[in-house]
Write a protein that holds these residues in place. Structure first.
Motif, PDB file in Angstrom:
ATOM      1  N   LEU A 120      -3.058  11.527   0.992  1.00 18.44           N
ATOM      2  CA  LEU A 120      -3.152  10.369   0.097  1.00 18.44           C
ATOM      3  C   LEU A 120      -3.672   9.174   0.898  1.00 18.44           C
ATOM      4  O   LEU A 120      -3.084   8.806   1.923  1.00 18.44           O
ATOM      5  CB  LEU A 120      -1.775  10.044  -0.483  1.00 18.44           C
ATOM      6  N   VAL A 121      -4.771   8.613   0.428  1.00 18.35           N
ATOM      7  CA  VAL A 121      -5.378   7.477   1.127  1.00 18.35           C
ATOM      8  C   VAL A 121      -5.541   6.316   0.141  1.00 18.35           C
ATOM      9  O   VAL A 121      -6.066   6.497  -0.961  1.00 18.35           O
ATOM     10  CB  VAL A 121      -6.764   7.867   1.704  1.00 18.35           C
ATOM     11  N   LYS A 122      -5.061   5.140   0.558  1.00 19.74           N
ATOM     12  CA  LYS A 122      -5.219   3.948  -0.290  1.00 19.74           C
ATOM     13  C   LYS A 122      -6.500   3.234   0.112  1.00 19.74           C
ATOM     14  O   LYS A 122      -6.649   2.797   1.258  1.00 19.74           O
ATOM     15  CB  LYS A 122      -4.019   3.023  -0.077  1.00 19.74           C
ATOM     16  N   THR A 123      -7.427   3.169  -0.820  1.00 20.96           N
ATOM     17  CA  THR A 123      -8.713   2.523  -0.511  1.00 20.96           C
ATOM     18  C   THR A 123      -8.565   1.009  -0.661  1.00 20.96           C
ATOM     19  O   THR A 123      -7.562   0.511  -1.159  1.00 20.96           O
ATOM     20  CB  THR A 123      -9.830   3.037  -1.443  1.00 20.96           C
ATOM     21  N   ASP A 124      -9.612   0.277  -0.242  1.00 20.38           N
ATOM     22  CA  ASP A 124      -9.493  -1.182  -0.176  1.00 20.38           C
ATOM     23  C   ASP A 124      -9.338  -1.833  -1.547  1.00 20.38           C
ATOM     24  O   ASP A 124      -8.823  -2.941  -1.657  1.00 20.38           O
ATOM     25  CB  ASP A 124     -10.702  -1.766   0.566  1.00 20.38           C
ATOM     26  N   ASN A 125      -9.764  -1.136  -2.623  1.00 20.84           N
ATOM     27  CA  ASN A 125      -9.556  -1.724  -3.956  1.00 20.84           C
ATOM     28  C   ASN A 125      -8.186  -1.327  -4.537  1.00 20.84           C
ATOM     29  O   ASN A 125      -7.926  -1.528  -5.720  1.00 20.84           O
ATOM     30  CB  ASN A 125     -10.697  -1.344  -4.905  1.00 20.84           C
ATOM     31  N   GLY A 126      -7.321  -0.758  -3.688  1.00 19.84           N
ATOM     32  CA  GLY A 126      -5.945  -0.480  -4.116  1.00 19.84           C
ATOM     33  C   GLY A 126      -5.744   0.880  -4.761  1.00 19.84           C
ATOM     34  O   GLY A 126      -4.619   1.253  -5.073  1.00 19.84           O
ATOM     35  N   GLY A 186     -21.113  16.911   2.735  1.00 22.81           N
ATOM     36  CA  GLY A 186     -22.121  16.661   1.709  1.00 22.81           C
ATOM     37  C   GLY A 186     -21.841  15.462   0.811  1.00 22.81           C
ATOM     38  O   GLY A 186     -22.549  15.239  -0.166  1.00 22.81           O
ATOM     39  N   GLU A 187     -20.802  14.690   1.122  1.00 25.52           N
ATOM     40  CA  GLU A 187     -20.521  13.525   0.275  1.00 25.52           C
ATOM     41  C   GLU A 187     -20.403  12.291   1.144  1.00 25.52           C
ATOM     42  O   GLU A 187     -20.161  12.389   2.344  1.00 25.52           O
ATOM     43  CB  GLU A 187     -19.192  13.708  -0.473  1.00 25.52           C
ATOM     44  N   GLN A 188     -20.522  11.134   0.486  1.00 27.63           N
ATOM     45  CA  GLN A 188     -20.394   9.905   1.250  1.00 27.63           C
ATOM     46  C   GLN A 188     -18.938   9.684   1.656  1.00 27.63           C
ATOM     47  O   GLN A 188     -18.042   9.896   0.843  1.00 27.63           O
ATOM     48  CB  GLN A 188     -20.867   8.750   0.389  1.00 27.63           C
ATOM     49  N   GLY A 189     -18.714   9.269   2.881  1.00 26.37           N
ATOM     50  CA  GLY A 189     -17.345   9.035   3.325  1.00 26.37           C
ATOM     51  C   GLY A 189     -16.827   7.690   2.848  1.00 26.37           C
ATOM     52  O   GLY A 189     -17.550   6.928   2.211  1.00 26.37           O
ATOM     53  N   PHE A 190     -15.564   7.409   3.145  1.00 31.82           N
ATOM     54  CA  PHE A 190     -15.011   6.094   2.813  1.00 31.82           C
ATOM     55  C   PHE A 190     -13.836   5.790   3.746  1.00 31.82           C
ATOM     56  O   PHE A 190     -13.375   6.663   4.482  1.00 31.82           O
ATOM     57  CB  PHE A 190     -14.584   6.018   1.339  1.00 31.82           C
ATOM     58  N   GLU A 191     -13.368   4.545   3.686  1.00 28.55           N
ATOM     59  CA  GLU A 191     -12.266   4.125   4.552  1.00 28.55           C
ATOM     60  C   GLU A 191     -11.049   3.737   3.728  1.00 28.55           C
ATOM     61  O   GLU A 191     -11.174   3.415   2.547  1.00 28.55           O
ATOM     62  CB  GLU A 191     -12.702   2.923   5.398  1.00 28.55           C
ATOM     63  N   GLY A 192      -9.894   3.735   4.363  1.00 28.98           N
ATOM     64  CA  GLY A 192      -8.679   3.315   3.661  1.00 28.98           C
ATOM     65  C   GLY A 192      -7.483   3.445   4.579  1.00 28.98           C
ATOM     66  O   GLY A 192      -7.629   3.644   5.791  1.00 28.98           O
ATOM     67  N   SER A 193      -6.296   3.365   3.974  1.00 25.11           N
ATOM     68  CA  SER A 193      -5.069   3.442   4.753  1.00 25.11           C
ATOM     69  C   SER A 193      -4.374   4.772   4.433  1.00 25.11           C
ATOM     70  O   SER A 193      -4.179   5.110   3.268  1.00 25.11           O
ATOM     71  CB  SER A 193      -4.199   2.248   4.355  1.00 25.11           C
ATOM     72  N   ALA A 194      -4.004   5.540   5.481  1.00 22.46           N
ATOM     73  CA  ALA A 194      -3.409   6.871   5.267  1.00 22.46           C
ATOM     74  C   ALA A 194      -1.939   6.716   4.878  1.00 22.46           C
ATOM     75  O   ALA A 194      -1.157   6.120   5.617  1.00 22.46           O
ATOM     76  CB  ALA A 194      -3.543   7.693   6.542  1.00 22.46           C
ATOM     77  N   LEU A 195      -1.561   7.238   3.712  1.00 24.44           N
ATOM     78  CA  LEU A 195      -0.198   7.023   3.202  1.00 24.44           C
ATOM     79  C   LEU A 195       0.734   8.206   3.457  1.00 24.44           C
ATOM     80  O   LEU A 195       1.932   8.026   3.639  1.00 24.44           O
ATOM     81  CB  LEU A 195      -0.244   6.785   1.692  1.00 24.44           C
ATOM     82  N   GLY A 196       0.194   9.429   3.396  1.00 22.40           N
ATOM     83  CA  GLY A 196       1.062  10.606   3.524  1.00 22.40           C
ATOM     84  C   GLY A 196       0.424  11.794   2.825  1.00 22.40           C
ATOM     85  O   GLY A 196      -0.774  11.770   2.538  1.00 22.40           O
TER      86      GLY A 196
END
Ligand code: BT5
Length: 266
Positions: A247-253, A229-239
């Motif tokens: 924990l995911v680091k999104t493109d704006n840090g 039910g929410e908009q997804g997003f992309e990033g880098s999987a940290l742990g």
């Protein structure tokens, strides 16, 4: 598992408490549902429920676990740890580690743990874990860990039985090219579960989180997070953090904590 295999399982079992009380039926709605009811009636730690087929096998978030007869494992295990309810997700990780090690022991070399509750081979799902619990105030009363493993399904059987899920599912047989002994697999899995449960009871969550992270396949990979039910997003999987949140680091840090959602590598 068929009833004759349960006899073999009893003979092969090397655990102290897990699986010492087995409830088996050829067909059940869901082994988790049955064990939740037994837990409410006071069933002891280590009680397990196994079926050869489930008519209402459950995944997370009201999803279904496709559970045809004759080839797979559908099992639920009851734990009564004295922990806060907030720490219950640890049991999904503990079970995933045990499951991953047991699958590797069959000779499969390419298994990977996926956050939060899958085991995959070559990007396809071979097993899943569903942890459910009952609480007493903020503490756990009991936890039911449900595990489904596609063991001896051939590709033809997967295609015939699993509908659209067949595209994303695989089995140990599909990877090894041969059948394996389901009773032996179950005995090995229960021993691994007991081992990791004892590690958790003696040393706490740190070794569980460390081992999970070691076997996790997506470290530093670019992922897409889809949430109900929410908009997804992309990033880098940290742990994962000490609660088991991803924990995911999104493109704006920014570092975002994911509590529930589906993660795909892109
Ligand atoms: C899970 O949920 O992966 C948890 C599965 C737990 C099943 C066990 S069997 C014994 C015990 N008793 C129960 O009733 N349940 C537990 P989730 O991450 O939500 O994944 C569900 C999704 O996996 C479905 O929406 C399908 O896309 C896919 N799926 C369903 N059946 C599958 C199967 N047999 N093999 C691979 N993928 C499957």
């Amino acid at each position: 598992m068929t009833s004759s295999m349960i006899g073999r399982l009893n003979g092969l079992l090397k655990t102290q408490s897990i699986g010492r009380l087995i409830h088996y039926q050829d067909e059940l709605d869901s082994t988790n549902t049955v064990l939740l009811e037994l837990g409410e009636k006071g069933a002891s730690e280590g009680t397990i429920v196994i079926a050869d087929k489930q008519t209402e096998g459950k995944g997370r978030l009201e999803r279904k676990w496709v559970s045809p007869s004759g080839t797979n494992l559908y099992i639920s295990v009851l734990f009564r740890p004295e922990i806060s309810a907030a720490d219950s997700p640890l049991f999904t990780f503990l079970a995933s580690i045990a499951l991953n090690e047991t699958i590797e022991k069959t000779g499969v070399t390419n298994t990977e743990i996926k956050w939060p509750n899958d085991i995959q081979m070559d990007g396809k799902k071979v097993a899943g874990v569903l942890t459910e619990m009952r609480t007493k105030r903020e503490m756990v009363d009991f936890i039911v860990v449900g595990i489904g493993v596609n063991i001896n399904m051939s590709r033809d059987y997967i295609n015939a039985e699993m509908g659209k899920v067949s595209r994303i599912a695989t089995s140990i047989k599909e990877n090894l090219g041969k059948d394996i002994d389901r009773a032996k697999f179950t005995a090995d899995l229960l021993l691994e579960l007991e081992k990791w449960y004892q590690i958790f009871c003696n040393k706490g969550k740190k070794p569980i989180l460390e081992e999970w992270t070691r076997a996790w396949g997506d470290m530093n990979k670019r992922v897409r997070i889809n949430m109900e039910g929410e908009q997804g997003f992309e990033g880098s999987a940290l742990g994962i953090d000490d609660r088991g949140y991803l924990l995911v680091k999104t493109d704006n840090g920014e570092i975002t904590k994911i509590i529930a959602g589906d993660v795909s590598v892109i």
